[in-house]
Structure formats: structure tokens, C-alpha cells
Design a protein around this motif. Structure first.
Motif, PDB file in Angstrom:
ATOM      1  N   ARG A   1      10.232   5.414  -4.386  1.00 18.27           N
ATOM      2  CA  ARG A   1       9.135   5.203  -5.333  1.00 18.27           C
ATOM      3  C   ARG A   1       9.369   3.944  -6.175  1.00 18.27           C
ATOM      4  N   THR A   2       9.816   2.875  -5.515  1.00 19.02           N
ATOM      5  CA  THR A   2      10.043   1.614  -6.210  1.00 19.02           C
ATOM      6  C   THR A   2       9.256   0.494  -5.542  1.00 19.02           C
TER       7      THR A   2
ATOM      8  N   HIS B   1       6.692  -5.317  -1.870  1.00 21.22           N
ATOM      9  CA  HIS B   1       6.974  -4.305  -0.846  1.00 21.22           C
ATOM     10  C   HIS B   1       7.191  -2.992  -1.567  1.00 21.22           C
ATOM     11  N   LEU B   2       6.583  -1.932  -1.067  1.00 21.70           N
ATOM     12  CA  LEU B   2       6.750  -0.620  -1.666  1.00 21.70           C
ATOM     13  C   LEU B   2       7.735   0.192  -0.848  1.00 21.70           C
ATOM     14  N   ASP B   3       8.789   0.669  -1.508  1.00 23.49           N
ATOM     15  CA  ASP B   3       9.738   1.589  -0.883  1.00 23.49           C
ATOM     16  C   ASP B   3       9.266   2.993  -1.248  1.00 23.49           C
TER      17      ASP B   3
ATOM     18  N   TYR C   1       0.837  -1.202   0.000  1.00 23.30           N
ATOM     19  CA  TYR C   1       0.000   0.000   0.000  1.00 23.30           C
ATOM     20  C   TYR C   1       0.869   1.248   0.000  1.00 23.30           C
ATOM     21  N   ASP C   2       0.493   2.204  -0.826  1.00 25.96           N
ATOM     22  CA  ASP C   2       1.170   3.502  -0.898  1.00 25.96           C
ATOM     23  C   ASP C   2       0.260   4.528  -0.247  1.00 25.96           C
ATOM     24  N   GLY C   3       0.573   4.911   0.978  1.00 28.44           N
ATOM     25  CA  GLY C   3      -0.247   5.868   1.700  1.00 28.44           C
ATOM     26  C   GLY C   3      -0.196   7.265   1.115  1.00 28.44           C
TER      27      GLY C   3
ATOM     28  N   VAL D   1      14.955 -10.746  -5.698  1.00 26.63           N
ATOM     29  CA  VAL D   1      14.102  -9.576  -5.512  1.00 26.63           C
ATOM     30  C   VAL D   1      14.419  -8.622  -6.649  1.00 26.63           C
ATOM     31  N   VAL D   2      13.377  -8.132  -7.308  1.00 24.45           N
ATOM     32  CA  VAL D   2      13.536  -7.200  -8.428  1.00 24.45           C
ATOM     33  C   VAL D   2      12.945  -5.870  -8.011  1.00 24.45           C
ATOM     34  N   ARG D   3      13.661  -4.782  -8.316  1.00 23.76           N
ATOM     35  CA  ARG D   3      13.197  -3.424  -8.002  1.00 23.76           C
ATOM     36  C   ARG D   3      12.655  -2.799  -9.276  1.00 23.76           C
ATOM     37  N   VAL D   4      11.388  -2.358  -9.227  1.00 15.99           N
ATOM     38  CA  VAL D   4      10.742  -1.727 -10.372  1.00 15.99           C
ATOM     39  C   VAL D   4      10.376  -0.291  -9.985  1.00 15.99           C
ATOM     40  N   THR D   5      10.835   0.673 -10.765  1.00 16.56           N
ATOM     41  CA  THR D   5      10.510   2.074 -10.501  1.00 16.56           C
ATOM     42  C   THR D   5       9.088   2.357 -10.959  1.00 16.56           C
ATOM     43  N   LEU D   6       8.329   3.006 -10.108  1.00 19.87           N
ATOM     44  CA  LEU D   6       6.938   3.330 -10.437  1.00 19.87           C
ATOM     45  C   LEU D   6       6.833   4.673 -11.137  1.00 19.87           C
TER      46      LEU D   6
END
Length: 104
Positions: free
Chosen positions: A87-88, A81-83, A16-18, A99-104
Motif C-alpha cells: 500500500r505504498t 508506481h503503486l506497490d 492504478y490501484d485495482g 525513488v521515494v516511498r509514500v505510504t497511502l
């Protein structure tokens, strides 16, 4: 709608992105999918009331998970998991043990 041909009937992960009020959901495989759900209250019609109308959910796929993750050897999505700071979206693959990091 959100449908999958996979025998797995539920979502495999969520984040979740608050900040943006977006909920990210993962479908494990067949095909792998990341779905973004956003809900925002609509302003009242005509501005006559201070109470907003019920929220309307918007559902979209922010990227093609198969096209992005497949070439990296990822064949499943086991968790999300949202960092918020970077913003990834971190995508866990159990089968690829990565684990793969995807930029949003």
C-alpha cells in the motif's frame, strides 16, 4: 478542478490501484502534486432499476507533495508506481535521481 501553472500541460506519471479503483496522477513541478481520482457507480435512484447511474469522479490530493517530498531534496516527479501489497506509492524523481516511498 485539476489545474497547474506549470508550462507542462500533461501529467508526468500515473499508477492504478485495482483494489480501490483509484488512479494516481503526478504533476511534475510548479508545484509538485499527486492527485487521486476515484470513480464509483452510484446506486440507481429509488432502487427501481438494476442499472447504476454513470460514475462520478472524485478528485483529491492524498498528501501535500511539496511538503512531503521537498525536504527530501525532491524537486520533480518523473513517474509513479503503486506497490499494492505494501500500500505504498513509489515516486520517481529524475532531477534528484531517487525513488521515494509514500505510504497511502
Amino acid at each position: 478542478g485539476v489545474h497547474s501553472a506549470s508550462p507542462n500541460k500533461g501529467f508526468e506519471g500515473c499508477a492504478y490501484d485495482g483494489l480501490t479503483r483509484h488512479l494516481y496522477l503526478a504533476v511534475e513541478k510548479n508545484p509538485m502534486r499527486v492527485i487521486r481520482v476515484s470513480a464509483a457507480a452510484r446506486p440507481p435512484p429509488g432502487g427501481n432499476s438494476s442499472a447504476p447511474e454513470p460514475a462520478v469522479a472524485e478528485v483529491e490530493e492524498p498528501f501535500d507533495a511539496e511538503a512531503v517530498l521537498g525536504p527530501l531534496g525532491v524537486t520533480d516527479i518523473a513517474g509513479l508506481h503503486l506497490d499494492v501489497e505494501s500500500r505504498t506509492l513509489l515516486i520517481l524523481s529524475e532531477e534528484a535521481k531517487s525513488v521515494v516511498r509514500v505510504t497511502l
